[in-house]
Scaffold this active site. Structure first.
Site, PDB file in Angstrom:
ATOM      1  N   ILE A   7      -4.906  12.936 -15.183  1.00  0.00           N
ATOM      2  CA  ILE A   7      -3.978  14.060 -15.386  1.00  0.00           C
ATOM      3  C   ILE A   7      -3.560  14.115 -16.854  1.00  0.00           C
ATOM      4  CG2 ILE A   7      -1.821  15.126 -14.600  1.00  0.00           C
ATOM      5  CD1 ILE A   7      -1.988  13.181 -12.159  1.00  0.00           C
ATOM      6  N   ASP A  54      -4.528  13.041 -26.740  1.00  0.00           N
ATOM      7  CA  ASP A  54      -4.094  14.319 -27.312  1.00  0.00           C
ATOM      8  C   ASP A  54      -5.218  15.302 -27.010  1.00  0.00           C
ATOM      9  OD1 ASP A  54      -3.600  16.537 -28.839  1.00  0.00           O
ATOM     10  OD2 ASP A  54      -3.106  15.447 -30.670  1.00  0.00           O
ATOM     11  N   ASN A  81      -3.503  19.771 -17.041  1.00  0.00           N
ATOM     12  CA  ASN A  81      -2.111  20.218 -16.912  1.00  0.00           C
ATOM     13  C   ASN A  81      -1.438  20.488 -18.261  1.00  0.00           C
ATOM     14  OD1 ASN A  81       0.735  20.211 -15.589  1.00  0.00           O
ATOM     15  ND2 ASN A  81       0.825  18.560 -17.110  1.00  0.00           N
ATOM     16  N   ARG A 116     -16.254  19.360 -20.009  1.00  0.00           N
ATOM     17  CA  ARG A 116     -17.628  19.092 -20.454  1.00  0.00           C
ATOM     18  C   ARG A 116     -17.857  17.611 -20.690  1.00  0.00           C
ATOM     19  NH1 ARG A 116     -19.071  23.995 -24.567  1.00  0.00           N
ATOM     20  NH2 ARG A 116     -19.640  22.233 -25.837  1.00  0.00           N
ATOM     21  N   TYR A 150       0.407  32.996 -25.128  1.00  0.00           N
ATOM     22  CA  TYR A 150       0.377  32.213 -23.882  1.00  0.00           C
ATOM     23  C   TYR A 150      -0.425  32.973 -22.817  1.00  0.00           C
ATOM     24  CZ  TYR A 150       2.110  29.394 -19.969  1.00  0.00           C
ATOM     25  OH  TYR A 150       2.206  28.575 -18.858  1.00  0.00           O
ATOM     26  N   LYS A 154      -4.065  31.682 -21.118  1.00  0.00           N
ATOM     27  CA  LYS A 154      -4.213  31.406 -19.685  1.00  0.00           C
ATOM     28  C   LYS A 154      -5.241  32.367 -19.051  1.00  0.00           C
ATOM     29  CE  LYS A 154      -1.175  27.981 -19.283  1.00  0.00           C
ATOM     30  NZ  LYS A 154      -1.562  26.605 -19.001  1.00  0.00           N
ATOM     31  N   VAL A 183       8.700  26.827 -12.507  1.00  0.00           N
ATOM     32  CA  VAL A 183       9.232  25.511 -12.150  1.00  0.00           C
ATOM     33  C   VAL A 183      10.219  25.019 -13.206  1.00  0.00           C
ATOM     34  CG1 VAL A 183       8.571  23.122 -11.625  1.00  0.00           C
ATOM     35  CG2 VAL A 183       7.002  24.984 -11.060  1.00  0.00           C
TER      36      VAL A 183
HETATM   37  P1  NAP Z   1       6.360  20.794 -20.003  1.00  0.00           P
HETATM   38  O1  NAP Z   1       7.450  20.099 -19.289  1.00  0.00           O
HETATM   39  O2  NAP Z   1       6.634  21.468 -21.294  1.00  0.00           O
HETATM   40  O3  NAP Z   1       5.151  19.741 -20.168  1.00  0.00           O
HETATM   41  C1  NAP Z   1       4.022  20.064 -20.915  1.00  0.00           C
HETATM   42  C2  NAP Z   1       3.211  18.795 -21.076  1.00  0.00           C
HETATM   43  O4  NAP Z   1       2.042  19.110 -21.838  1.00  0.00           O
HETATM   44  C3  NAP Z   1       3.977  17.709 -21.839  1.00  0.00           C
HETATM   45  O5  NAP Z   1       3.712  16.465 -21.254  1.00  0.00           O
HETATM   46  C4  NAP Z   1       3.374  17.797 -23.226  1.00  0.00           C
HETATM   47  O6  NAP Z   1       3.428  16.591 -23.970  1.00  0.00           O
HETATM   48  C5  NAP Z   1       1.934  18.112 -22.834  1.00  0.00           C
HETATM   49  N1  NAP Z   1       1.134  18.511 -23.987  1.00  0.00           N
HETATM   50  C6  NAP Z   1       1.282  19.559 -24.815  1.00  0.00           C
HETATM   51  N2  NAP Z   1       0.362  19.534 -25.782  1.00  0.00           N
HETATM   52  C7  NAP Z   1      -0.408  18.439 -25.563  1.00  0.00           C
HETATM   53  C8  NAP Z   1      -1.516  17.847 -26.220  1.00  0.00           C
HETATM   54  N3  NAP Z   1      -2.044  18.393 -27.326  1.00  0.00           N
HETATM   55  N4  NAP Z   1      -2.071  16.730 -25.684  1.00  0.00           N
HETATM   56  C9  NAP Z   1      -1.564  16.173 -24.577  1.00  0.00           C
HETATM   57  N5  NAP Z   1      -0.486  16.654 -23.927  1.00  0.00           N
HETATM   58  C10 NAP Z   1       0.082  17.784 -24.424  1.00  0.00           C
HETATM   59  O7  NAP Z   1       5.698  21.929 -19.120  1.00  0.00           O
HETATM   60  P2  NAP Z   1       5.356  22.047 -17.555  1.00  0.00           P
HETATM   61  O8  NAP Z   1       6.180  23.137 -17.034  1.00  0.00           O
HETATM   62  O9  NAP Z   1       5.347  20.735 -16.884  1.00  0.00           O
HETATM   63  O10 NAP Z   1       3.871  22.616 -17.696  1.00  0.00           O
HETATM   64  C11 NAP Z   1       2.714  22.009 -17.160  1.00  0.00           C
HETATM   65  C12 NAP Z   1       1.643  23.077 -17.024  1.00  0.00           C
HETATM   66  O11 NAP Z   1       2.085  24.080 -16.107  1.00  0.00           O
HETATM   67  C13 NAP Z   1       1.319  23.817 -18.334  1.00  0.00           C
HETATM   68  O12 NAP Z   1      -0.078  24.023 -18.437  1.00  0.00           O
HETATM   69  C14 NAP Z   1       2.044  25.148 -18.178  1.00  0.00           C
HETATM   70  O13 NAP Z   1       1.440  26.170 -18.944  1.00  0.00           O
HETATM   71  C15 NAP Z   1       1.910  25.367 -16.681  1.00  0.00           C
HETATM   72  N6  NAP Z   1       2.905  26.286 -16.105  1.00  0.00           N
HETATM   73  C16 NAP Z   1       4.223  25.941 -16.051  1.00  0.00           C
HETATM   74  C17 NAP Z   1       5.118  26.827 -15.462  1.00  0.00           C
HETATM   75  C18 NAP Z   1       6.583  26.513 -15.340  1.00  0.00           C
HETATM   76  O14 NAP Z   1       7.359  27.360 -14.848  1.00  0.00           O
HETATM   77  N7  NAP Z   1       7.053  25.344 -15.705  1.00  0.00           N
HETATM   78  C19 NAP Z   1       4.682  28.057 -14.951  1.00  0.00           C
HETATM   79  C20 NAP Z   1       3.330  28.367 -15.027  1.00  0.00           C
HETATM   80  C21 NAP Z   1       2.445  27.470 -15.589  1.00  0.00           C
HETATM   81  P3  NAP Z   1       4.607  16.293 -25.045  1.00  0.00           P
HETATM   82  O15 NAP Z   1       5.734  15.667 -24.248  1.00  0.00           O
HETATM   83  O16 NAP Z   1       3.951  15.347 -25.993  1.00  0.00           O
HETATM   84  O17 NAP Z   1       4.989  17.587 -25.668  1.00  0.00           O
END
Ligand code: NAP
Length: 227
Positions: A7, A54, A81, A116, A150, A154, A183
């Site tokens: 993950i 990363d 994710n 890939r 964004y 997506k 969320v």
């Molecule tokens: P979040 O709390 O902001 O977590 C995002 C995670 O992605 C963090 O662990 C962050 O790490 C990591 N990340 C960002 N850039 C990265 C990189 N270059 N390498 C590795 N990790 C990286 O957001 P979340 O809500 O849990 O989002 C998870 C997924 O769900 C995302 O793809 C988001 O677009 C999608 N999503 C979320 C929602 C919502 O309502 N929350 C709705 C639709 C879709 P750092 O701690 O280092 O920043």
């Protein structure tokens, strides 16, 4: 032998909760994060495997791939994710190109490059479940000018899912996009209606599909979403 799930961006938010629930389901979890200290700490607390990743770095993806190959020689589930949303105050007519590029790198290209790189570890056993964590904001049928980058990243991620489905036709490697719901996370904000458990549940649905499950779809709560 336990199935192995990797993950990305799992140090917090939906990724961390997904890791927690997948462990409870009996999977061997490899939690990854770009911040090594934070990721190692939560992986230790959860008693799961850890690797620093990363997703926006080609070197980091190579190192992870070599590690997974040497350490396990297999991968069953990949959950893309990690994601970023940096453009709440930008509009399509003036968003800086650098911001578009940064967001495409993390939200679209990184999932494709990881797939890939890791696919051979799934092809070995002709088993794989790939979940691209997308968003309803990437649904082109509902597009407007809020968070333009964004949405585009997506939308393109959903395109990656569709194309991979064609490339993987006839195999037991299923790739799907999922909207986790709105969320409560750092990205979703405190006003979001869903808790972490519900968000992760929607992701896990696609991570644990049976062999006759869907290929190349876009889902929310197990139901197809409009592209
Ligand atoms: P979040 O709390 O902001 O977590 C995002 C995670 O992605 C963090 O662990 C962050 O790490 C990591 N990340 C960002 N850039 C990265 C990189 N270059 N390498 C590795 N990790 C990286 O957001 P979340 O809500 O849990 O989002 C998870 C997924 O769900 C995302 O793809 C988001 O677009 C999608 N999503 C979320 C929602 C919502 O309502 N929350 C709705 C639709 C879709 P750092 O701690 O280092 O920043």
């Amino acid at each position: 032998m336990k199935k192995i799930v990797l993950i990305t961006g799992a140090n917090r938010g939906i990724g961390l909760e997904t890791a927690t629930q997948m462990k409870a389901l009996g999977y061997k979890v490899i939690l990854t994060s770009r911040n090594a200290d934070e990721g190692q700490r939560v992986a230790r607390d959860l008693e799961v495997g850890y690797y620093q990743l990363d997703v926006a770095s080609a070197e980091s993806i190579s190192a992870l791939t070599a590690y997974m190959d040497a350490e396990f020689g297999q991968l069953d589930v990949l959950i893309n994710n990690a994601g970023i949303l940096l453009d709440r105050s930008d509009k399509i007519l003036d968003i800086p190109v650098e911001k578009l590029q940064t967001m495409f790198e993390t939200n679209t290209l990184a999932p494709l490059m990881l797939i890939r790189a890791l696919l051979p570890l799934m092809q070995k056993n002709n088993y794989g479940r790939i979940v691209n964590v997308s968003s309803q904001l990437g649904s082109i049928s509902n597009f407007n000018d809020y968070t333009p980058a964004y949405r585009l990243t997506k939308l393109a991620l959903n395109g990656v899912t569709r194309m991979l489905a064609d490339a993987l036709k006839g195999t037991n490697i299923l790739v799907n996009s999922v909207h986790p719901g709105w969320v409560k996370t750092e990205m979703g904000g405190a006003g979001a209606p869903l808790n972490l458990e519900d968000g992760a549940h929607n992701v896990i649905w696609a991570a644990t599909l049976p062999d006759d499950g869907p290929q190349g779809g876009f889902f929310y709560a197990g139901k197809p979403m409009a592209w």
